[in-house]
Design a protein around this motif. Structure first.
Motif, PDB file in Angstrom:
ATOM      1  N   TYR A 149     -16.072   6.347 -99.830  1.00  0.00           N
ATOM      2  CA  TYR A 149     -17.421   6.696 -99.078  1.00  0.00           C
ATOM      3  C   TYR A 149     -18.247   7.443 -99.630  1.00  0.00           C
ATOM      4  O   TYR A 149     -17.935   7.627-100.904  1.00  0.00           O
ATOM      5  CB  TYR A 149     -16.529   6.914 -97.689  1.00  0.00           C
ATOM      6  CG  TYR A 149     -15.530   8.130 -97.991  1.00  0.00           C
ATOM      7  CD1 TYR A 149     -16.210   9.270 -98.132  1.00  0.00           C
ATOM      8  CD2 TYR A 149     -14.827   8.127 -98.657  1.00  0.00           C
ATOM      9  CE1 TYR A 149     -15.390  11.018 -98.322  1.00  0.00           C
ATOM     10  CE2 TYR A 149     -13.308   8.807 -98.641  1.00  0.00           C
ATOM     11  CZ  TYR A 149     -14.155  10.455 -98.775  1.00  0.00           C
ATOM     12  OH  TYR A 149     -13.427  11.582 -99.013  1.00  0.00           O
ATOM     13  N   TYR A 190     -19.977   9.196 -94.781  1.00  0.00           N
ATOM     14  CA  TYR A 190     -21.236   7.508 -94.592  1.00  0.00           C
ATOM     15  C   TYR A 190     -19.649   6.266 -94.689  1.00  0.00           C
ATOM     16  O   TYR A 190     -19.934   6.928 -97.006  1.00  0.00           O
ATOM     17  CB  TYR A 190     -22.138   7.470 -95.046  1.00  0.00           C
ATOM     18  CG  TYR A 190     -23.379   8.624 -94.209  1.00  0.00           C
ATOM     19  CD1 TYR A 190     -22.872   8.360 -93.175  1.00  0.00           C
ATOM     20  CD2 TYR A 190     -23.901   9.765 -95.154  1.00  0.00           C
ATOM     21  CE1 TYR A 190     -24.663  10.094 -92.478  1.00  0.00           C
ATOM     22  CE2 TYR A 190     -24.197  10.947 -94.519  1.00  0.00           C
ATOM     23  CZ  TYR A 190     -24.702  10.765 -93.100  1.00  0.00           C
ATOM     24  OH  TYR A 190     -25.591  11.271 -92.508  1.00  0.00           O
ATOM     25  N   THR A 191     -19.974   6.089 -94.500  1.00  0.00           N
ATOM     26  CA  THR A 191     -18.942   4.535 -95.168  1.00  0.00           C
ATOM     27  C   THR A 191     -19.831   3.401 -95.957  1.00  0.00           C
ATOM     28  O   THR A 191     -21.109   3.613 -95.448  1.00  0.00           O
ATOM     29  CB  THR A 191     -17.938   3.676 -94.512  1.00  0.00           C
ATOM     30  OG1 THR A 191     -19.007   3.267 -92.970  1.00  0.00           O
ATOM     31  CG2 THR A 191     -17.046   4.446 -93.521  1.00  0.00           C
ATOM     32  N   LYS A 226     -20.073   1.106 -95.942  1.00  0.00           N
ATOM     33  CA  LYS A 226     -20.397  -0.340 -94.544  1.00  0.00           C
ATOM     34  C   LYS A 226     -21.726   0.599 -93.712  1.00  0.00           C
ATOM     35  O   LYS A 226     -22.551  -0.793 -92.930  1.00  0.00           O
ATOM     36  CB  LYS A 226     -19.517  -0.737 -93.181  1.00  0.00           C
ATOM     37  CG  LYS A 226     -18.006  -1.595 -94.400  1.00  0.00           C
ATOM     38  CD  LYS A 226     -17.772  -1.440 -92.788  1.00  0.00           C
ATOM     39  CE  LYS A 226     -16.202  -2.715 -93.170  1.00  0.00           C
ATOM     40  NZ  LYS A 226     -15.278  -2.474 -92.536  1.00  0.00           N
ATOM     41  N   GLU A 227     -22.477   1.654 -93.695  1.00  0.00           N
ATOM     42  CA  GLU A 227     -23.504   2.088 -92.593  1.00  0.00           C
ATOM     43  C   GLU A 227     -25.066   1.843 -93.876  1.00  0.00           C
ATOM     44  O   GLU A 227     -26.086   2.382 -93.381  1.00  0.00           O
ATOM     45  CB  GLU A 227     -22.802   3.725 -92.686  1.00  0.00           C
ATOM     46  CG  GLU A 227     -22.063   3.103 -91.477  1.00  0.00           C
ATOM     47  CD  GLU A 227     -21.646   5.551 -91.838  1.00  0.00           C
ATOM     48  OE1 GLU A 227     -22.758   6.191 -90.957  1.00  0.00           O
ATOM     49  OE2 GLU A 227     -21.133   5.504 -91.496  1.00  0.00           O
ATOM     50  N   PHE A 229     -30.131   3.631 -94.976  1.00  0.00           N
ATOM     51  CA  PHE A 229     -29.189   2.984 -93.660  1.00  0.00           C
ATOM     52  C   PHE A 229     -28.991   1.645 -93.314  1.00  0.00           C
ATOM     53  O   PHE A 229     -30.423   1.130 -92.810  1.00  0.00           O
ATOM     54  CB  PHE A 229     -29.265   4.285 -93.253  1.00  0.00           C
ATOM     55  CG  PHE A 229     -28.423   5.359 -93.771  1.00  0.00           C
ATOM     56  CD1 PHE A 229     -26.840   5.275 -93.970  1.00  0.00           C
ATOM     57  CD2 PHE A 229     -28.949   6.094 -94.319  1.00  0.00           C
ATOM     58  CE1 PHE A 229     -26.618   7.487 -94.124  1.00  0.00           C
ATOM     59  CE2 PHE A 229     -28.920   7.405 -94.673  1.00  0.00           C
ATOM     60  CZ  PHE A 229     -27.211   8.147 -94.728  1.00  0.00           C
ATOM     61  N   ALA A 230     -28.248   0.946 -92.784  1.00  0.00           N
ATOM     62  CA  ALA A 230     -28.235   0.163 -91.974  1.00  0.00           C
ATOM     63  C   ALA A 230     -28.595   0.041 -90.267  1.00  0.00           C
ATOM     64  O   ALA A 230     -30.157  -0.893 -90.273  1.00  0.00           O
ATOM     65  CB  ALA A 230     -26.590  -0.795 -91.655  1.00  0.00           C
ATOM     66  N   ASN A 231     -29.196   1.630 -90.013  1.00  0.00           N
ATOM     67  CA  ASN A 231     -30.202   1.841 -89.156  1.00  0.00           C
ATOM     68  C   ASN A 231     -31.677   1.828 -89.179  1.00  0.00           C
ATOM     69  O   ASN A 231     -31.970   2.407 -88.335  1.00  0.00           O
ATOM     70  CB  ASN A 231     -29.544   2.665 -88.048  1.00  0.00           C
ATOM     71  CG  ASN A 231     -29.169   3.176 -88.723  1.00  0.00           C
ATOM     72  OD1 ASN A 231     -29.466   4.298 -89.529  1.00  0.00           O
ATOM     73  ND2 ASN A 231     -28.344   5.074 -87.932  1.00  0.00           N
TER      74      ASN A 231
END
Length: 187
Positions: free
Chosen positions: A124, A135-136, A138-139, A154-156
């Motif tokens: 992380y 945050y991991t 994956k994010e 970030f993914a978002n």
């Protein structure tokens, strides 16, 4: 046992003059009210009780000034000590609301002036802001360090981009490869 961070970066601090100015203004307001209370006190004992906690904390902090507890400049340290001195002075004289308020304001002042550090672990990423955020991998979609600017995408579709403090001979390639390797492993 917590694993050791593989990479650590400190964000370049922006101008903290506004934060210091607000803290100074609040300290001046506290000083005005303390002077007012001293002027309306009818006995010397009341004046001594009003000012003793304030000056005792100032003397104690001056005696301990050589200890390096926080990485802040001398002016910020003075504002911190004065804020705590006023807070303890108000609490010692049973002025609860101003005392608790000055403790809160001084705590926020310390949070605003302290440097923000980002730690990169194998599992992380941790940002030691207030509050601390983790945050991991994956994010994240992308992490890049280029020209002393760190970008976390970030993914978002949110991103953080900020200049960081690095050593003069720091090579960003191992860091970028480390991040790319971790991002590819999760996909």
């Amino acid at each position: 046992m917590k694993d050791k961070a593989l990479f650590t970066f400190t964000l370049q601090s922006g101008s903290k003059q506004l934060v210091k100015g607000i803290q100074l203004l609040l300290l001046l307001i506290n000083a005005i009210f303390l002077i007012y209370l001293m002027l309306v006190a009818d006995q010397l004992e009341k004046i001594a009780l009003l000012t003793f906690p304030f000056f005792s904390l100032l003397v104690i902090s001056y005696a301990l000034k050589n200890r390096k507890l926080t990485p802040i400049d001398p002016r910020s340290k003075l504002l911190l000590v004065l804020g705590l001195s006023f807070a303890i002075n108000w609490l010692a004289n049973f002025y609860w609301l101003p005392g608790i308020g000055m403790i809160g304001v001084t705590f926020l002042f310390v949070q605003a002036i302290r440097p923000i550090t980002i730690y990169f672990y194998t599992d992380y990423i941790q940002i030691n802001s207030f509050p601390t955020r983790s945050y991991t991998w994956k994010e994240l979609d992308q992490v890049i360090l280029r020209d002393q600017i760190l970008t976390l995408n970030f993914a978002n579709n949110r991103f953080i981009q900020h200049p960081i403090l690095v050593e003069r001979d720091f090579n960003p390639n191992p860091f970028n490869q480390f991040c790319l390797r971790h991002l590819e492993q999760i996909k």
